[in-house]
Design a protein around this motif. Structure first.
Motif, PDB file in Angstrom:
ATOM      1  N   TRP A  79       0.825  -1.207   0.000  1.00  0.00           N
ATOM      2  CA  TRP A  79       0.000   0.000   0.000  1.00  0.00           C
ATOM      3  C   TRP A  79       0.860   1.259   0.000  1.00  0.00           C
ATOM      4  CZ3 TRP A  79      -4.361  -1.013  -1.849  1.00  0.00           C
ATOM      5  CH2 TRP A  79      -5.075  -2.150  -1.495  1.00  0.00           C
ATOM      6  N   GLY A  80       1.995   1.202   0.701  1.00  0.00           N
ATOM      7  CA  GLY A  80       2.916   2.330   0.663  1.00  0.00           C
ATOM      8  C   GLY A  80       3.448   2.555  -0.741  1.00  0.00           C
ATOM      9  N   PHE A  81       3.797   1.443  -1.406  1.00  0.00           N
ATOM     10  CA  PHE A  81       4.265   1.499  -2.794  1.00  0.00           C
ATOM     11  C   PHE A  81       3.162   2.024  -3.712  1.00  0.00           C
ATOM     12  CE2 PHE A  81       3.772  -0.943  -6.758  1.00  0.00           C
ATOM     13  CZ  PHE A  81       4.873  -0.480  -7.475  1.00  0.00           C
ATOM     14  N   VAL A 145       9.998   9.161   2.283  1.00  0.00           N
ATOM     15  CA  VAL A 145       9.875   9.428   0.849  1.00  0.00           C
ATOM     16  C   VAL A 145       8.570  10.154   0.546  1.00  0.00           C
ATOM     17  CG1 VAL A 145       9.702   8.389  -1.426  1.00  0.00           C
ATOM     18  CG2 VAL A 145      11.293   7.454   0.238  1.00  0.00           C
ATOM     19  N   LEU A 146       7.472   9.658   1.127  1.00  0.00           N
ATOM     20  CA  LEU A 146       6.167  10.271   0.880  1.00  0.00           C
ATOM     21  C   LEU A 146       6.157  11.731   1.346  1.00  0.00           C
ATOM     22  CD1 LEU A 146       3.759   7.369   1.937  1.00  0.00           C
ATOM     23  CD2 LEU A 146       4.401   8.068  -0.375  1.00  0.00           C
ATOM     24  N   LEU A 147       6.732  11.983   2.511  1.00  0.00           N
ATOM     25  CA  LEU A 147       6.749  13.347   3.034  1.00  0.00           C
ATOM     26  C   LEU A 147       7.684  14.243   2.218  1.00  0.00           C
ATOM     27  CD1 LEU A 147       6.760  12.731   6.895  1.00  0.00           C
ATOM     28  CD2 LEU A 147       4.851  13.460   5.459  1.00  0.00           C
ATOM     29  N   PHE A 212      17.489   6.583   0.441  1.00  0.00           N
ATOM     30  CA  PHE A 212      16.415   7.377  -0.136  1.00  0.00           C
ATOM     31  C   PHE A 212      16.894   8.341  -1.220  1.00  0.00           C
ATOM     32  CE2 PHE A 212      14.692   6.424   4.179  1.00  0.00           C
ATOM     33  CZ  PHE A 212      13.613   5.658   3.753  1.00  0.00           C
ATOM     34  N   VAL A 213      18.194   8.319  -1.507  1.00  0.00           N
ATOM     35  CA  VAL A 213      18.742   9.227  -2.519  1.00  0.00           C
ATOM     36  C   VAL A 213      18.061   9.069  -3.879  1.00  0.00           C
ATOM     37  CG1 VAL A 213      20.800   9.809  -3.875  1.00  0.00           C
ATOM     38  CG2 VAL A 213      20.961   9.557  -1.391  1.00  0.00           C
ATOM     39  N   PRO A 214      17.888   7.816  -4.402  1.00  0.00           N
ATOM     40  CA  PRO A 214      17.237   7.669  -5.715  1.00  0.00           C
ATOM     41  C   PRO A 214      15.818   8.225  -5.746  1.00  0.00           C
ATOM     42  CG  PRO A 214      18.321   5.633  -5.074  1.00  0.00           C
ATOM     43  CD  PRO A 214      18.316   6.507  -3.865  1.00  0.00           C
TER      44      PRO A 214
END
Length: 249
Positions: A79-81, A145-147, A212-214
């Motif tokens: 769900w996050g994806f 990532v989402l934030l 999280f760089v990419p």
């Protein structure tokens, strides 16, 4: 349904590679020339295919999981994806659509202020708010990532609404809006490629504090690049940015 999902997935990947290849031609080609228009359209149509295939792929998997006995906690990573890819698809579509619409009416953008077109801006805002709410309330593994990406809609949404309502003061507003929108779509394309494509294609695994760089690298590069590019063209056109009150009557 697995076969159907595979079709959507490979369609998404194929169109993605076509879009990535086509994207850089209009960036460097003479603006308005044949190659700029030709490859720009190739990128546009590839983008629409990418977005459609991604949504259909997520949708088929979501339906399959919803009909299964898995709990929400067991499917939290999916769900996050799905939220991330869905938001990325929404932003990509909005940028592509807006970047095209501004070319339709260059002199009076208020003629484009239909409910459907304004929905692009409001949709970006709502999408951002939904992603932030999900990240804060559910706290999935990809919360950071989402934030990090969620403010995109909050930034571009008001700009789109403002443009259609005539708040752009420059006669070349369509130029800057088109350029910014296509760079925004390119950011989304390259984010998806780095996160889902390059890591698998080249077996690149980024771990630790750089994991999280990419996910955020295209944004960190693309946003400043757009600001620099717009500043360059405003200087070239002798067209400094003005507020509504400073704009000539």
């Amino acid at each position: 349904m697995d076969m159907l999902n595979q079709i959507f997935l490979y369609t998404h990947i194929t169109a993605g590679f076509i879009g990535l290849a086509a994207y850089w031609v209009p960036i460097f080609a003479k603006k308005g020339a044949v190659n700029h228009r030709r490859f720009g359209k190739a990128f546009l149509y590839a983008g629409y295919v990418v977005v459609t295939a991604a949504v259909l792929s997520i949708g088929t998997r979501a339906i399959r999981y919803a009909l299964s006995d898995y709990s929400f906690e067991q499917l939290e990573s999916f769900w996050g994806f799905a939220i991330f890819l869905g938001y990325l698809s929404l932003v990509t579509f909005i940028m592509l659509r807006f970047g095209t619409l501004v070319l339709w009416e260059k002199k009076d953008p208020t003629k484009l202020a239909s409910a459907a077109n304004l929905a692009l801006g409001y949709g970006a805002i709502i999408g951002s708010v939904a992603v932030i709410a999900y990240a804060v309330l559910v706290r999935p593994e990809v919360t950071v990532v989402l934030l990090a990406l969620s403010p995109i809609g909050l930034l571009v949404g008001p700009q789109i609404v403002g443009y259609f309502k005539g708040r752009e003061t420059s006669k070349r507003g369509w130029w800057y809006s088109h350029m910014g929108a296509m760079i925004g779509a390119g950011i989304a394309f390259h984010t998806a490629f780095l996160v889902f494509g390059a890591t698998r294609l080249f077996d690149i695994g980024v771990e630790g504090p750089f994991a999280f760089v990419p996910w955020i690298l295209p944004t960190l590069i693309g946003v400043p690049a757009n600001m620099i590019w717009e500043r360059h063209y405003r200087k070239k056109f002798d067209d400094p940015k003005r507020s509504k009150l400073e704009a000539p009557a």
